[in-house]
Design a protein around this motif. Sequence first.
Motif, short mmCIF file in Angstrom:
data_model
loop_
_atom_site.label_atom_id
_atom_site.label_comp_id
_atom_site.label_asym_id
_atom_site.label_seq_id
_atom_site.Cartn_x
_atom_site.Cartn_y
_atom_site.Cartn_z
N GLU A 106 0.82 -1.22 0.00
CA GLU A 106 0.00 0.00 0.00
C GLU A 106 0.85 1.26 0.00
O GLU A 106 0.36 2.34 -0.30
CB GLU A 106 -0.96 0.00 1.20
CG GLU A 106 -0.31 0.03 2.55
CD GLU A 106 -0.02 -1.34 3.12
OE1 GLU A 106 0.11 -1.45 4.35
OE2 GLU A 106 0.08 -2.31 2.33
N HIS A 107 2.15 1.10 0.31
CA HIS A 107 3.08 2.23 0.32
C HIS A 107 3.88 2.36 -0.98
O HIS A 107 4.61 3.33 -1.14
CB HIS A 107 4.08 2.08 1.48
CG HIS A 107 3.45 2.07 2.83
ND1 HIS A 107 3.15 3.22 3.52
CD2 HIS A 107 3.05 1.04 3.62
CE1 HIS A 107 2.60 2.90 4.68
NE2 HIS A 107 2.53 1.59 4.77
N HIS A 156 -0.17 5.75 2.55
CA HIS A 156 -0.85 4.77 1.70
C HIS A 156 -1.13 5.41 0.33
O HIS A 156 -1.87 6.39 0.23
CB HIS A 156 -2.15 4.31 2.33
CG HIS A 156 -1.96 3.40 3.50
ND1 HIS A 156 -2.96 2.58 3.98
CD2 HIS A 156 -0.87 3.18 4.28
CE1 HIS A 156 -2.49 1.90 5.02
NE2 HIS A 156 -1.24 2.25 5.22
#
Length: 202
Positions: A106-107, A156
């Motif tokens: 998500e990063h 995120h």
Amino acid sequence: KNNIITGNYFDKYNSKNPVVVWMTRRFLHTLFGFLDQIKPEKIIDIGCGEGEIEKRLKQRYANVYIKGLDIADVRTFKDFDFAIGNAITVKENKEYDVLLMLEVLEHVKEYTKAFANIKKIKANNIIISVPYEPWFRLCNLLRFAYIKRLGSTPGHVNHFTKKDFKKIIQENFSAGDIKIKRCLIWNFAFIQNIQFSQKQDQ
């Protein structure tokens, strides 16, 4: 300044909130349910953060060797090998029983490059987890966190539904036996029996 967050933006592992404690225990229960099938002796963890997972791995598996990587050293637990690195740039010659990449994708904006790179690492099993959207953001909103970001945790850049996550895992790990499992507000992928067969695709 980029928007990559090193370590846990919200320290769920040391929270006193009973709901957070329960949810974190469920996360770890799911993770160790997969790992107990492997009984790993050698683990590489990409995005190890403070080393909270490593501390629990050391408690559970006697004599386990762990190599952890992250973009900065923010460890509070340091009883494992560590190197600066990330999923897109890591190079590793050792063989591992399992590669962990927990709450990392998500990063990573260019996550397809991360997949292409980690497949070069000799690991017979891979475990990946990501927040289960939109429920992860909804839980943030319910605790009045990140309201201006509509519940999106800082750092995120990807927000995967279960369908999205399953699709990208199947597209990138067709050579392994894939199991997708939901755990509360997270999705896990457990990819087994890779046997380095993806080397043939490089």
